[in-house]
Design a protein around this motif. Structure first.
Motif, PDB file in Angstrom:
ATOM      1  N   TYR A 185       5.971 -16.526   9.161  1.00 21.76           N
ATOM      2  CA  TYR A 185       6.743 -16.099  10.212  1.00 21.76           C
ATOM      3  C   TYR A 185       6.970 -17.195  11.337  1.00 21.76           C
ATOM      4  CZ  TYR A 185       5.829 -11.424   7.908  1.00 21.76           C
ATOM      5  OH  TYR A 185       5.848 -10.365   6.930  1.00 21.76           O
ATOM      6  N   ALA A 208       9.903 -17.289   7.037  1.00 20.12           N
ATOM      7  CA  ALA A 208      10.751 -16.267   7.449  1.00 20.12           C
ATOM      8  C   ALA A 208      11.239 -16.362   8.825  1.00 20.12           C
ATOM      9  CB  ALA A 208       9.978 -14.865   7.158  1.00 20.12           C
ATOM     10  N   SER A 247      13.040 -12.258   9.343  1.00 24.65           N
ATOM     11  CA  SER A 247      12.025 -11.039   9.766  1.00 24.65           C
ATOM     12  C   SER A 247      12.677 -10.500  10.959  1.00 24.65           C
ATOM     13  CB  SER A 247      10.703 -11.709  10.005  1.00 24.65           C
ATOM     14  OG  SER A 247       9.902 -10.930  10.787  1.00 24.65           O
ATOM     15  N   TYR A 274      15.314 -12.750   1.130  1.00 28.78           N
ATOM     16  CA  TYR A 274      14.550 -11.542   1.419  1.00 28.78           C
ATOM     17  C   TYR A 274      14.589 -11.452   2.910  1.00 28.78           C
ATOM     18  CZ  TYR A 274      10.791 -15.279   2.805  1.00 28.78           C
ATOM     19  OH  TYR A 274      10.148 -16.063   3.157  1.00 28.78           O
ATOM     20  N   TRP A 276      12.276  -9.106   6.029  1.00 23.77           N
ATOM     21  CA  TRP A 276      11.336  -7.975   6.440  1.00 23.77           C
ATOM     22  C   TRP A 276      11.599  -7.285   7.612  1.00 23.77           C
ATOM     23  CZ3 TRP A 276       8.989  -8.398   2.059  1.00 23.77           C
ATOM     24  CH2 TRP A 276       8.373  -9.541   1.441  1.00 23.77           C
ATOM     25  N   SER A 277      11.411  -5.934   7.557  1.00 18.73           N
ATOM     26  CA  SER A 277      11.808  -5.298   8.794  1.00 18.73           C
ATOM     27  C   SER A 277      10.684  -4.544   9.304  1.00 18.73           C
ATOM     28  CB  SER A 277      12.903  -4.128   8.312  1.00 18.73           C
ATOM     29  OG  SER A 277      13.030  -3.116   9.297  1.00 18.73           O
ATOM     30  N   PHE A 278      10.325  -4.950  10.604  1.00 18.00           N
ATOM     31  CA  PHE A 278       9.362  -4.364  11.482  1.00 18.00           C
ATOM     32  C   PHE A 278       9.794  -3.426  12.405  1.00 18.00           C
ATOM     33  CE2 PHE A 278       7.793  -8.432   9.637  1.00 18.00           C
ATOM     34  CZ  PHE A 278       6.636  -7.969   9.383  1.00 18.00           C
ATOM     35  N   ALA A 317      12.378  -5.402   2.743  1.00 17.38           N
ATOM     36  CA  ALA A 317      11.298  -4.353   2.746  1.00 17.38           C
ATOM     37  C   ALA A 317      11.074  -3.698   4.290  1.00 17.38           C
ATOM     38  CB  ALA A 317       9.992  -5.321   2.770  1.00 17.38           C
ATOM     39  N   ASP A 318      11.067  -2.256   4.177  1.00 13.63           N
ATOM     40  CA  ASP A 318      10.938  -1.721   5.708  1.00 13.63           C
ATOM     41  C   ASP A 318       9.579  -1.023   5.430  1.00 13.63           C
ATOM     42  OD1 ASP A 318      11.174  -0.080   7.707  1.00 13.63           O
ATOM     43  OD2 ASP A 318      13.038   1.172   6.577  1.00 13.63           O
ATOM     44  N   PHE A 319       8.612  -1.722   6.136  1.00 16.56           N
ATOM     45  CA  PHE A 319       7.357  -1.571   5.833  1.00 16.56           C
ATOM     46  C   PHE A 319       6.985  -0.050   6.159  1.00 16.56           C
ATOM     47  CE2 PHE A 319       7.097  -6.233   6.491  1.00 16.56           C
ATOM     48  CZ  PHE A 319       6.397  -6.576   5.344  1.00 16.56           C
TER      49      PHE A 319
END
Length: 454
Positions: A185, A208, A247, A274, A276-278, A317-319
Motif C-alpha cells: 500500500y 496498490a 486502494s 485490482y 481494495w476498498s477500505f 474487494a470490499d472488506f
C-alpha cells in the motif's frame, strides 16, 4: 526427495509451460491457464472459485485488454502464480492446516507488516497517523519475519506504513525473498524511473496506490499534486508490465465518485487490475465519525460493488461488505494480522491494541497470543456475515476481548474506539447497520431505496 518437494517441482514445471503458453497468445490461452489452475486445485472451494472466475472471463470481453497487459511481463506473472497460487494456496494451505493442528495455533494466509511508520505525506484522518514516526523494523528483523512466515507456509506479505517506500531497505529485503510475493500500500509519490526499473527486475512486488477519487478529492486529503504523481507512477509501471492496483478509502463524501462507472473505467484504462476498498474507520489521526459511511450508503456500496464485479475487468474487494465470502472477520490471526513498525502484534490494521511484540518472540509464539485466541474464540462476531467487524459492527465484542486479555493501546488515543464519543457513535451506528443488513438478508428491504443510496 520429500514428497512435498516433488509436488513443488512438478507444479513449477507445469506452471512454467502454462505461462509460456499464455504469453504467446493471451486472448486464446487465458482459459487454458484457468483450466490448469482448476485441475491442480485441492480444496473444493478453490475449484469453485476458479470455475466462477473462468465464467467471468468468458462473459467479459473487456478483460482481454487486461490480460494482454498482464502477459507482457512473464516473469512477474510466473512469480505471482508460483508464490501466491502454488506456494501460498495449493501447497501452502495444506501445510498451514497441518502445522496449525500440530502447533495448536491458527496459521493465517498472509501478514500485514509496516517496515516503517515514517511518511512523506500527512493525510487527513490517516489510520496510522498517531504511531510514532520514529518507529521502524530493523532489516534483519523484517527479513526474519518473512523467513519464519515461509516456514509456516505463508508466502503472501502485504506491506503498509507509514509509507513503505520511505524505508531504505525495502527492495533489498524483497530481493532476498524471491519465494514470497509482496503487495505494498503506497501513496505512490516516491516511485520514479529508477524504482520502477527495480520493481520490474524483482517482479514479485505489486503496488496498490492510495486514491480518494479524482484529483480534487485525492489532493484535498493527501496534498496538492499527489494525484498527478500517482498517475505518473501508474504510467511507469504499466510501461514495464508491472501488476498494480488501487486502494481507496470509502467515505461519506466520496463513495459515489469512487464507484462511478467513469472512475472505474478510468482506473482500468490506467492499468489497474485490482482495487481494495477500505471503509473509513475512526482511528488514528483526528478520528471523525462524520466521515464514516451511513448504513444506507454501505448497503448501496454492497450492491454496487457486486454489480461492478460482473461488468468490469477489475477485481474489487470490499472488506467489510465481503464478510459473506470470507465467513466473517479475517483479522486476529484467522486469515491475517498486523505487525506495526514498533513490532507490536495487532489483530488488524485498525485495531491498535497488542499483548505481544515480534521483537522478542518468534512468529509461532505471537500467533498463539491471548488476544488472537480471543478473536478466534468469539468469531463470528455476528450471525449475519454482512456485519463481520468487531470495530464497527460489534464494538462490544472488541471491548470485551481487549479488556479480558489486558491488551494495551499501541499509540495514544487508540482507546477512543472503546470509550467516549467515538465509542458511543459506533454502538449506535452498528445497531442501525445490523437492522438494515438483516432486512437485506431476509429480502424485506426496498431495493429501489438501496439503489438510490437513501
Amino acid at each position: 526427495m520429500a514428497f512435498d518437494s516433488v509436488k513443488k517441482i512438478a507444479a513449477e514445471f507445469a506452471l512454467d509451460r502454462a505461462i509460456n503458453y499464455i504469453t504467446k497468445d493471451p486472448e486464446k490461452n487465458l482459459l487454458t491457464l484457468m483450466d490448469f489452475i482448476e485441475k491442480v486445485a485441492i480444496a473444493p472451494d478453490h475449484k469453485d472459485a476458479v470455475k466462477k472466475l473462468k465464467a467471468h472471463f468468458k462473459n467479459n470481453p473487456q478483460i482481454m485488454e487486461q490480460t494482454r497487459r498482464i502477459a507482457s511481463n512473464p516473469k512477474m506473472l510466473y512469480n505471482l502464480f508460483n508464490s501466491w497460487v502454488i506456494d501460498g494456496t495449493f501447497l501452502g494451505r495444506p501445510k498451514r492446516e497441518k502445522l496449525s493442528r500440530e502447533l495448536g495455533i491458527n496459521i493465517p494466509a498472509l501478514i500485514l507488516i509496516d517496515p516503517t511508520s515514517a511518511c512523506n505525506l500527512r493525510c487527513q484522518g490517516c489510520w496510522a497517523g498517531e504511531y510514532s514516526k520514529a518507529d521502524r523494523l530493523e532489516p534483519e528483523l523484517f527479513s526474519r519475519i518473512i523467513s519464519e512466515a515461509k516456514e509456516l507456509g505463508i508466502h503472501w506479505i502485504v506491506l503498509s506504513g507509514g509509507e513503505p517506500f520511505c524505508y531504505p531497505h525495502l527492495l533489498d529485503v524483497v530481493a532476498d525473498h524471491p519465494e514470497s510475493v509482496f503487495m505494498v500500500y503506497t501513496n505512490g509519490t516516491l516511485i520514479d524511473e529508477k524504482v520502477a526499473d527495480r520493481l520490474a527486475e524483482l517482479a514479485n512486488l505489486s503496488p496498490a496506490f492510495s486514491l480518494e477519487g479524482w484529483r480534487e478529492q485525492t489532493d484535498a486529503r493527501r496534498g496538492t499534486g499527489t494525484f498527478d504523481k500517482v498517475m505518473k507512477a501508474m504510467d511507469l509501471l504499466r510501461e514495464r508490465g508491472i501488476f498494480f492496483g488501487a486502494s481507496v478509502t470509502s467515505m461519506r463524501n466520496n463513495i459515489y465518485e469512487l464507484f462511478s462507472t467513469e472512475f472505474i473505467d478510468f482506473l482500468v484504462e490506467k492499468g489497474v487490475t485490482y482495487m481494495w476498498s477500505f471503509h473509513y474507520i475512526p482511528v488514528g489521526r483526528d478520528p471523525n465519525v462524520e466521515l464514516m459511511l451511513t448504513p444506507e450508503q454501505r448497503l448501496w456500496m454492497l450492491e454496487r460493488v457486486r454489480e461492478l464485479r460482473q461488468t468490469k475487468p477489475v477485481f474489487i474487494a470490499d472488506f467489510w461488505n465481503d464478510g459473506e465470502f470470507t465467513k466473517g472477520c479475517i483479522a486476529g490471526g484467522r486469515q491475517y494480522f498486523h505487525i506495526n513498525a514498533a513490532g507490536d502484534v495487532e489483530p488488524c490494521a485498525f485495531v491498535h491494541f497488542a499483548v505481544d511484540s515480534i521483537k522478542d518472540k518468534s512468529l509461532k509464539e505471537v500467533l498463539g497470543n491471548p488476544l488472537f485466541r480471543a478473536y478466534q474464540r468469539e468469531h463470528p462476531f455476528n450471525k449475519n456475515h454482512l456485519a463481520p467487524c468487531p470495530i464497527i459492527d460489534s464494538p462490544g465484542a472488541l471491548r470485551k476481548m481487549v479488556r479480558e486479555c489486558g491488551a494495551h493501546p499501541t499509540h495514544k488515543g487508540a482507546e477512543q474506539v472503546l470509550d467516549g464519543e467515538v465509542a458511543k457513535y459506533l454502538d449506535n451506528n452498528s445497531q442501525r447497520w445490523l437492522q438494515l443488513a438483516d432486512e437485506y438478508k431476509t429480502g424485506t428491504i426496498n431495493k429501489e431505496e438501496v439503489s438510490a443510496g437513501k
